[in-house]
Write a protein that holds these residues in place. Sequence first.
Motif, PDB file in Angstrom:
ATOM      1  N   GLN A  80      -9.399 -20.085 -33.567  1.00  0.00           N
ATOM      2  CA  GLN A  80      -8.856 -19.231 -32.507  1.00  0.00           C
ATOM      3  C   GLN A  80      -8.545 -20.093 -31.297  1.00  0.00           C
ATOM      4  O   GLN A  80      -9.445 -20.673 -30.694  1.00  0.00           O
ATOM      5  N   ILE A 103      -5.456 -18.410 -35.242  1.00  0.00           N
ATOM      6  CA  ILE A 103      -5.335 -17.197 -34.437  1.00  0.00           C
ATOM      7  C   ILE A 103      -4.889 -17.626 -33.045  1.00  0.00           C
ATOM      8  O   ILE A 103      -5.607 -18.349 -32.355  1.00  0.00           O
ATOM      9  N   CYS A 128       1.290 -19.403 -36.582  1.00  0.00           N
ATOM     10  CA  CYS A 128      -0.057 -18.843 -36.691  1.00  0.00           C
ATOM     11  C   CYS A 128      -0.099 -17.762 -37.764  1.00  0.00           C
ATOM     12  O   CYS A 128       0.941 -17.298 -38.244  1.00  0.00           O
ATOM     13  N   ARG A 130      -2.369 -15.018 -37.225  1.00  0.00           N
ATOM     14  CA  ARG A 130      -2.697 -13.810 -36.475  1.00  0.00           C
ATOM     15  C   ARG A 130      -2.571 -14.097 -34.982  1.00  0.00           C
ATOM     16  O   ARG A 130      -2.682 -15.247 -34.549  1.00  0.00           O
ATOM     17  N   TRP A 163      -2.230  -8.519 -35.439  1.00  0.00           N
ATOM     18  CA  TRP A 163      -2.893  -8.892 -34.199  1.00  0.00           C
ATOM     19  C   TRP A 163      -4.174  -8.100 -33.993  1.00  0.00           C
ATOM     20  O   TRP A 163      -4.353  -7.001 -34.506  1.00  0.00           O
TER      21      TRP A 163
END
Length: 222
Positions: A80, A103, A128, A130, A163
């Motif tokens: 992330q 992410i 990406c 997400r 998302w």
Amino acid sequence: MNPLLVKICGQTSQEGARLCATLGANLLGFIFHPGSARFVSPGLPASLKLPGVLKVGVFVEQSVNETAALMRAGRLDLAQLHGGQDRGFCRALGDILGPERIIKVIWPERAANLAGFQAELDEFGPLCGRFLADAGAGGGGHGRGIADAAAKLLAQARFPRPWLLAGGLGPQSIGPALAQFRQGVCPPAGLDLNSGVESAPGIKNETLLREAFAAINAHCAA
């Protein structure tokens, strides 16, 4: 099975992580930002074997190589990017991990309008797997929901990737937050919970977690 993915971020102990997994979390977040009260070493996620649960490293200021090294050391599934990492960073990390393991965090509150926000989504979509939409204009841990004007942008935008919604989510705010997107173009695929289910920074509260999952289930059943 709940149709919404649930990520519980800010894990700081084996016990807390196992509790979240037992209650139904799909993803667990481990923060590698030294400035965070929830900062951990890669040894924690590496020590956890939780079948069916994805382990997510949260990175803010690390370089591409440092991020990749922590991913390996922590035996992490997803990265992330929570520090405003640019397109070049995302592409370089994607070359190492695969873009589907990234992410990308976005902050709709700093978008001037829908066109600009959509352009950002389209720019990072190929880089990406997400997105995660957070409150504020940068960083994280704000402890509040996304502002109304920004929530409207989220509801109107066409997300090229699934998302997750973040921003001060807890038992009382989950239902109203999700209701904003029930008729949206691309409703969220999941939620990211952290401070709203804690009794103290990094200490997940079982009662709040159970109430949060109950609120999610109630929304999905409505």
